[in-house]
Design an enzyme around this catalytic site. Structure first.
Site, PDB file in Angstrom:
ATOM      1  N   ASP A 179       0.825  -1.604   0.607  1.00 50.63           N
ATOM      2  CA  ASP A 179      -0.190   0.341  -0.412  1.00 50.63           C
ATOM      3  C   ASP A 179       0.972   0.802   0.084  1.00 50.63           C
ATOM      4  O   ASP A 179       0.397   2.279  -0.293  1.00 50.63           O
ATOM      5  CB  ASP A 179      -0.973   0.166   1.385  1.00 50.63           C
ATOM      6  CG  ASP A 179      -0.074  -0.127   1.902  1.00 50.63           C
ATOM      7  OD1 ASP A 179       0.961  -1.573   2.805  1.00 50.63           O
ATOM      8  OD2 ASP A 179      -0.691   0.199   3.762  1.00 50.63           O
TER       9      ASP A 179
ATOM     10  N   TYR B 172      10.637   3.271   0.926  1.00 51.33           N
ATOM     11  CA  TYR B 172      10.266   2.229   0.692  1.00 51.33           C
ATOM     12  C   TYR B 172       9.446   2.625  -0.486  1.00 51.33           C
ATOM     13  O   TYR B 172       9.424   1.139  -1.193  1.00 51.33           O
ATOM     14  CB  TYR B 172       9.883   1.669   1.747  1.00 51.33           C
ATOM     15  CG  TYR B 172       9.360   0.569   1.923  1.00 51.33           C
ATOM     16  CD1 TYR B 172       9.281  -0.567   1.822  1.00 51.33           C
ATOM     17  CD2 TYR B 172       7.864  -0.225   1.849  1.00 51.33           C
ATOM     18  CE1 TYR B 172       8.754  -1.830   1.602  1.00 51.33           C
ATOM     19  CE2 TYR B 172       7.138  -0.951   2.256  1.00 51.33           C
ATOM     20  CZ  TYR B 172       7.670  -1.619   1.582  1.00 51.33           C
ATOM     21  OH  TYR B 172       6.412  -3.345   2.227  1.00 51.33           O
TER      22      TYR B 172
HETATM   23  N1  LIG Z   1       4.941  -6.444   6.604  1.00 51.91           N
HETATM   24  C1  LIG Z   1       3.556  -5.851   5.974  1.00 51.91           C
HETATM   25  O1  LIG Z   1       3.518  -5.072   6.542  1.00 51.91           O
HETATM   26  C2  LIG Z   1       4.183  -5.945   4.373  1.00 51.91           C
HETATM   27  C3  LIG Z   1       3.358  -5.239   4.284  1.00 51.91           C
HETATM   28  C4  LIG Z   1       2.698  -4.786   2.456  1.00 51.91           C
HETATM   29  C5  LIG Z   1       3.385  -4.969   1.489  1.00 51.91           C
HETATM   30  N2  LIG Z   1       4.514  -6.049   2.394  1.00 51.91           N
HETATM   31  C6  LIG Z   1       5.391  -7.006   1.390  1.00 51.91           C
HETATM   32  O2  LIG Z   1       5.691  -8.193   1.586  1.00 51.91           O
HETATM   33  C7  LIG Z   1       6.459  -9.169   1.353  1.00 51.91           C
HETATM   34  C8  LIG Z   1       6.771  -9.972   1.863  1.00 51.91           C
HETATM   35  O3  LIG Z   1       7.716  -8.954   3.081  1.00 51.91           O
HETATM   36  P1  LIG Z   1       7.905 -10.029   4.925  1.00 51.91           P
HETATM   37  O4  LIG Z   1       7.511  -8.736   6.039  1.00 51.91           O
HETATM   38  O5  LIG Z   1       7.326 -11.254   4.816  1.00 51.91           O
HETATM   39  O6  LIG Z   1       9.220  -9.324   5.371  1.00 51.91           O
HETATM   40  P2  LIG Z   1      10.422  -9.814   5.768  1.00 51.91           P
HETATM   41  O7  LIG Z   1      10.421 -10.672   6.980  1.00 51.91           O
HETATM   42  O8  LIG Z   1      11.711  -9.039   5.469  1.00 51.91           O
HETATM   43  O9  LIG Z   1      11.240 -10.809   4.685  1.00 51.91           O
HETATM   44  C9  LIG Z   1      11.763 -10.932   4.005  1.00 51.91           C
HETATM   45  C10 LIG Z   1      12.956 -11.411   4.042  1.00 51.91           C
HETATM   46  O10 LIG Z   1      13.337 -11.465   2.118  1.00 51.91           O
HETATM   47  C11 LIG Z   1      15.363 -11.421   2.652  1.00 51.91           C
HETATM   48  N3  LIG Z   1      15.556 -11.081   2.735  1.00 51.91           N
HETATM   49  C12 LIG Z   1      16.747  -9.591   2.647  1.00 51.91           C
HETATM   50  N4  LIG Z   1      17.754  -9.486   1.930  1.00 51.91           N
HETATM   51  C13 LIG Z   1      17.331 -10.700   0.517  1.00 51.91           C
HETATM   52  C14 LIG Z   1      18.525 -10.829  -0.608  1.00 51.91           C
HETATM   53  N5  LIG Z   1      19.730  -9.965  -1.245  1.00 51.91           N
HETATM   54  N6  LIG Z   1      18.329 -11.869  -1.366  1.00 51.91           N
HETATM   55  C15 LIG Z   1      17.194 -13.048  -0.745  1.00 51.91           C
HETATM   56  N7  LIG Z   1      16.444 -12.491   0.307  1.00 51.91           N
HETATM   57  C16 LIG Z   1      16.979 -11.329   1.139  1.00 51.91           C
HETATM   58  C17 LIG Z   1      14.879 -11.206   4.868  1.00 51.91           C
HETATM   59  O11 LIG Z   1      16.201 -11.568   5.218  1.00 51.91           O
HETATM   60  P3  LIG Z   1      17.208 -11.030   6.462  1.00 51.91           P
HETATM   61  O12 LIG Z   1      15.766 -11.270   7.524  1.00 51.91           O
HETATM   62  O13 LIG Z   1      18.068 -11.358   7.011  1.00 51.91           O
HETATM   63  O14 LIG Z   1      17.250  -9.342   5.769  1.00 51.91           O
HETATM   64  C18 LIG Z   1      14.100 -11.866   4.653  1.00 51.91           C
HETATM   65  O15 LIG Z   1      13.937 -13.177   5.165  1.00 51.91           O
HETATM   66  C19 LIG Z   1       7.706  -7.496   1.190  1.00 51.91           C
HETATM   67  O16 LIG Z   1       7.435  -7.576  -0.835  1.00 51.91           O
HETATM   68  C20 LIG Z   1       6.804  -6.839   1.685  1.00 51.91           C
HETATM   69  O17 LIG Z   1       7.004  -5.654   0.959  1.00 51.91           O
HETATM   70  C21 LIG Z   1       4.813  -6.475   3.822  1.00 51.91           C
END
Ligand SMILES: NC(=O)c1ccc[n+]([C@@H]2O[C@H](COP(=O)([O-])OP(=O)(O)OC[C@H]3O[C@@H](n4cnc5c(N)ncnc54)[C@H](OP(=O)(O)O)[C@@H]3O)[C@@H](O)[C@H]2O)c1
Length: 293
Positions: A104, A127
């Protein structure tokens, strides 16, 4: 076979569970296959494709530290723009469909009616800007790409609003929560189910492009905190009284501006997939039930 990238994150771990439970063949990678490095991605794809046909690549990896991104725009861009661009190009090369997750935050949140997929993105912080550019790269580099935008995710894995609230409510006598930002809390498992449904859909009935998905209902963070307290108390997850009070965003200044109105219209995905979207408080109940003592 589905290649799940970012399988160690909050959504990635939830999706891995959904794939496992449904018997979907998948292979998960996280940091060990760096999405900012096309060589590393290519080498892994070559190994995988030698063994099996990769039908889909799902990318849950991202730079998600919204405030930190303001001070580290280069790293954020490499991860959120170059990353999905690299993956999409690889998908085109090996003939795989691509599902990329977005947010969003691509909208400025100044609206008053739910954002549709047709609304032009207008991000305000690093972001959001990088996530918008990542969407463009994903769609441009592979014609068989889906971008699924979601918001306000929570779940069992990693730090998120629900885990933070439960911990604060168990240690403090009172907490203040912002009451001037509206959105739709979304259980990561609900979104994971939708992602799986997309990979199972027929391309002629589910055209490639952008889709919005969140759980149903529109509330503020304060409303959400109150319901977490109410349900958490009933389930024994909150063990003592805690006063939950409303406050304004101005009382909690952050580096990156939060959208005031983060509501996404889900009409396109519900019609396309024929799904019913669960209400946010029902999903919260189901989620809390899975972690209750
Ligand atoms: N969280 C929310 O509220 C939210 C809301 C809307 C949309 N989203 C979207 O949903 C998706 C998932 O979000 P999430 O909250 O699950 O994210 P997250 O918990 O931050 O997970 C991201 C993962 O990517 C890994 N990563 C980081 N750098 C990397 C690299 N260079 N190569 C491969 N993997 C790598 C991270 O490892 P490390 O932990 O070691 O860094 C982590 O395991 C994202 O696209 C985010 O933008 C999230």
């Amino acid at each position: 076979m589905i290649w799940l990238i970012g399988c160690g994150g909050m959504l990635g771990r939830e999706l891995a569970g959904v794939f496992k439970n449904s018997g979907t063949a998948f292979c998960g990678t996280d940091r060990e296959v760096d999405i900012t490095n096309p060589g590393a991605l290519g080498a892994f794809a070559e190994k995988l494709c030698a063994k099996t046909q990769v039908a889909w690549v799902v990318n849950c990896a991202a730079y998600t530290a919204v405030d930190k991104a303001e001070d580290d725009p280069e790293t954020c861009r490499r991860l959120n723009v170059d990353g999905p661009g690299n993956i999409a190009a690889l998908c085109a090369e090996v003939g795989a469909g691509f599902v990329h997750i977005s947010t969003d935050y691509v909208f400025d949140g100044k609206g008053a009616i739910p954002y549709t997929e047709e609304d032009p993105p207008y991000p305000t912080g690093v972001y959001g800007i990088t996530k918008r550019d990542g969407e463009t790269a994903a769609l441009h580099n592979n014609s068989r790409s889906y971008v699924i935008r979601s918001a306000w995710l929570y779940g069992q894995y990693g730090k998120n609003f629900v885990t933070t609230m439960l911990s604060l409510m168990n240690t403090r006598d009172s907490i203040k929560v912002v009451n001037d930002q509206q959105g739709s809390p979304t259980w990561a498992r609900d979104l994971a189910g939708v992602i799986r449904a997309v990979t199972e859909s027929r391309e002629d009935t589910c055209p490639f492009g952008i889709y919005h998905y969140t759980d149903a209902g529109v509330i503020t963070w304060y409303d959400f905190a109150r319901e977490i307290y109410r349900q958490g108390r009933a389930l024994g997850l909150v063990k003592k009284d805690c006063l939950v009070e409303p406050c304004t965003s101005a009382e909690y200044p952050s580096k990156a501006k939060r959208p005031a109105y983060s509501v996404l219209d889900k009409g396109k995905i519900t019609k396309t997939l024929g799904i019913t979207v669960p209400r946010w408080d029902e999903s919260l109940r189901e989620y809390l039930g899975t972690i209750a003592p």
